[in-house]
Design an enzyme around this catalytic site. Structure first.
Site, PDB file in Angstrom:
ATOM      1  N   ARG A  49       0.829  -1.214   0.000  1.00  0.00           N
ATOM      2  CA  ARG A  49       0.000   0.000   0.000  1.00  0.00           C
ATOM      3  C   ARG A  49       0.865   1.267   0.000  1.00  0.00           C
ATOM      4  O   ARG A  49       0.375   2.358  -0.242  1.00  0.00           O
ATOM      5  CB  ARG A  49      -0.952  -0.023   1.213  1.00  0.00           C
ATOM      6  CG  ARG A  49      -1.889   1.166   1.301  1.00  0.00           C
ATOM      7  CD  ARG A  49      -3.166   0.890   2.113  1.00  0.00           C
ATOM      8  NE  ARG A  49      -2.939   0.111   3.304  1.00  0.00           N
ATOM      9  CZ  ARG A  49      -2.475   0.581   4.476  1.00  0.00           C
ATOM     10  NH1 ARG A  49      -2.182   1.857   4.611  1.00  0.00           N
ATOM     11  NH2 ARG A  49      -2.308  -0.233   5.515  1.00  0.00           N
ATOM     12  N   TYR A 100     -16.062  17.981 -15.201  1.00  0.00           N
ATOM     13  CA  TYR A 100     -16.500  16.579 -15.245  1.00  0.00           C
ATOM     14  C   TYR A 100     -17.564  16.332 -14.171  1.00  0.00           C
ATOM     15  O   TYR A 100     -17.389  16.731 -13.017  1.00  0.00           O
ATOM     16  CB  TYR A 100     -15.277  15.678 -15.041  1.00  0.00           C
ATOM     17  CG  TYR A 100     -15.640  14.257 -14.782  1.00  0.00           C
ATOM     18  CD1 TYR A 100     -16.405  13.538 -15.701  1.00  0.00           C
ATOM     19  CD2 TYR A 100     -15.245  13.618 -13.613  1.00  0.00           C
ATOM     20  CE1 TYR A 100     -16.760  12.216 -15.451  1.00  0.00           C
ATOM     21  CE2 TYR A 100     -15.585  12.298 -13.357  1.00  0.00           C
ATOM     22  CZ  TYR A 100     -16.354  11.611 -14.291  1.00  0.00           C
ATOM     23  OH  TYR A 100     -16.713  10.317 -14.040  1.00  0.00           O
ATOM     24  N   ASP A 171      -6.777  19.842 -13.673  1.00  0.00           N
ATOM     25  CA  ASP A 171      -7.148  18.551 -14.246  1.00  0.00           C
ATOM     26  C   ASP A 171      -6.708  18.580 -15.707  1.00  0.00           C
ATOM     27  O   ASP A 171      -7.302  19.254 -16.543  1.00  0.00           O
ATOM     28  CB  ASP A 171      -8.663  18.338 -14.107  1.00  0.00           C
ATOM     29  CG  ASP A 171      -9.099  16.960 -14.598  1.00  0.00           C
ATOM     30  OD1 ASP A 171      -8.434  16.418 -15.496  1.00  0.00           O
ATOM     31  OD2 ASP A 171     -10.125  16.448 -14.098  1.00  0.00           O
ATOM     32  N   LYS A 196      -7.870   7.629 -19.263  1.00  0.00           N
ATOM     33  CA  LYS A 196      -8.171   8.203 -20.592  1.00  0.00           C
ATOM     34  C   LYS A 196      -6.956   8.097 -21.517  1.00  0.00           C
ATOM     35  O   LYS A 196      -6.564   7.009 -21.867  1.00  0.00           O
ATOM     36  CB  LYS A 196      -8.668   9.635 -20.438  1.00  0.00           C
ATOM     37  CG  LYS A 196      -9.659   9.841 -19.285  1.00  0.00           C
ATOM     38  CD  LYS A 196     -10.931   9.061 -19.474  1.00  0.00           C
ATOM     39  CE  LYS A 196     -11.894   9.363 -18.324  1.00  0.00           C
ATOM     40  NZ  LYS A 196     -13.042   8.494 -18.267  1.00  0.00           N
TER      41      LYS A 196
END
Ligand SMILES: Cc1ncc(COP(=O)(O)O)c(C=O)c1O
Length: 373
Positions: A49, A100, A171, A196
């Site tokens: 982690r 978004y 972003d 993306k």
């Protein structure tokens, strides 16, 4: 990493994030399937982690493009959440109002619970953003915005925010670091939905944050450790494999996007095309100041109704009616079929993510689908 930072982006996507050269050593990083690592002297990550070599390879490669140091996350939303999570309680955020829908919904929920306060702005209206800035802790700019394709004057807004000691996150999903580099413009964070363009094959959900300030990096890294929104090693490996072809994919997709935007803007059944690469687009002049390419997503409105737009999107045979963007496959959808889409987005707006197919086949498919109403 220092070597690859000197390379141009089309070379960096290929060369960055490779293992050290050793005899019979690996050319590509392996998929590190380990939850735990030998830790005899408290050196290294120690636990899955906290870090692993597959993440490090992707993070190094993204940093070679974006600058700063990069953290990989299990999704773009996990990356965005990590940023909002390190803000003090009641922090004021100035953010794109047409961003978004996932980000918009998250901000609304954080506001409703009193966690933060948000000033929503039209990011393409510089005066409006500047007016909102005083008292803001974080300016969160999505640019170009999804799906309205509005462009923020990033250099001006980032400089103004920094003057006021306000943090700035961008972003960068639609543009990618190949087209704009927020950290070079002075932003603190450049975020990507790796899902993306970076991964590029519609088979991975991941996110990243590239961070310029080491202290902020450590705070957000701690947030990732404790929040636990970590990427799987296999997804990370796939994303790095996808990144290797980002430059060539984007070049083709952008070229086709401009061609399709140009043809769509002359089509009698299309009332408006939004693509910052079109010289007639209201955001073109701003975008040209600092973007080296205009991305491969465009939106358009048809002359018909929302139901007509649904018919059009259902009628294509090459283009898939599907959400998401940035993959090798061309996708389109009427954005308002999702209830979370912002009311400011027209009901009949179709978002088109242009892939790498032959542009003539794409145009034939679009023209024929537009004939269905
Ligand atoms: C601009 C933008 N930012 C963030 C996200 C969220 O990314 P993810 O779906 O990887 O969580 C998306 C997803 O579509 C997006 O388009």
């Amino acid at each position: 990493m220092s070597e690859t930072k000197k390379l141009r982006p089309a070379s960096a996507v290929v060369a960055a994030g490779r293992p050290e050269v050793t005899p019979d050593g690996e050319l590509n990083p392996s998929i590190s399937l380990n939850s735990t690592f030998h830790a005899p002297n408290q050196i290294g990550s120690g636990y899955g982690r906290f870090g692993n070599q597959t993440w490090s390879a992707l993070e190094e490669a993204i940093s070679a493009l974006e600058g700063g140091r990069t953290l990989a996350f299990s999704s773009g939303m996990a990356a965005i959440s990590a940023v909002f999570n390190v803000l003090p309680h009641g922090a004021v955020i100035t953010a794109s109002k047409n961003g978004y829908s996932g980000t918009m919904t998250l901000l609304r929920k954080l506001t409703e619970s009193g966690r933060v306060d948000v000033r929503y702005v039209d990011v393409s209206n510089t005066a409006e953003v500047l007016e909102a800035l005083p008292g803001t802790v974080l300016l969160w700019l999505e640019s170009p915005t999804n799906p309205a394709l509005e462009v923020a004057d990033l250099p001006t807004l980032i400089a103004a925010a920094k003057q006021l000691n306000c943090g700035v996150g961008v972003d960068n999903t639609f543009a990618t670091a190949l087209n704009q580099q927020p950290l070079d413009m002075g932003a603190d964070i450049s975020m990507n939905s790796v899902t993306k363009f970076i991964a590029g094959h519609s088979d991975v959900v991941m996110g990243s944050l590239s961070i310029s300030d080491p202290a902020l990096f450590t705070r957000i890294e701690d947030q990732r450790k404790l929040g636990g929104a970590i990427a799987g090693p296999f997804e990370t490996w796939l994303a790095l494999r996808g990144l290797r072809t980002l430059a060539i994919r984007l070049r083709q997709s952008q070229e086709s996007a401009l061609e399709l935007a140009t043809r769509l803007s002359k089509h009698p059944k299309v009332s408006k095309v939004r693509y910052p690469g079109l010289p007639t687009d209201p955001h073109h002049q701003t975008a040209k100041k600092f973007m080296t390419g205009f991305g491969a997503v465009l939106s358009f409105e048809i002359t018909g109704t929302a139901a007509d737009a649904d018919k059009v999107c259902s009628a294509s045979t090459l283009i898939s009616q599907a959400t998401s963007l940035g993959g090798v496959e061309t996708l389109w959808e009427r954005r308002h079929r999702w209830s979370a889409e912002s009311p400011s987005i027209p009901e009949n707006l179709i978002r088109l993510s242009v892939g790498i197919e032959d542009v003539e086949d794409l145009w034939a498919d679009i023209e024929s689908a537009l004939g269905y109403y």
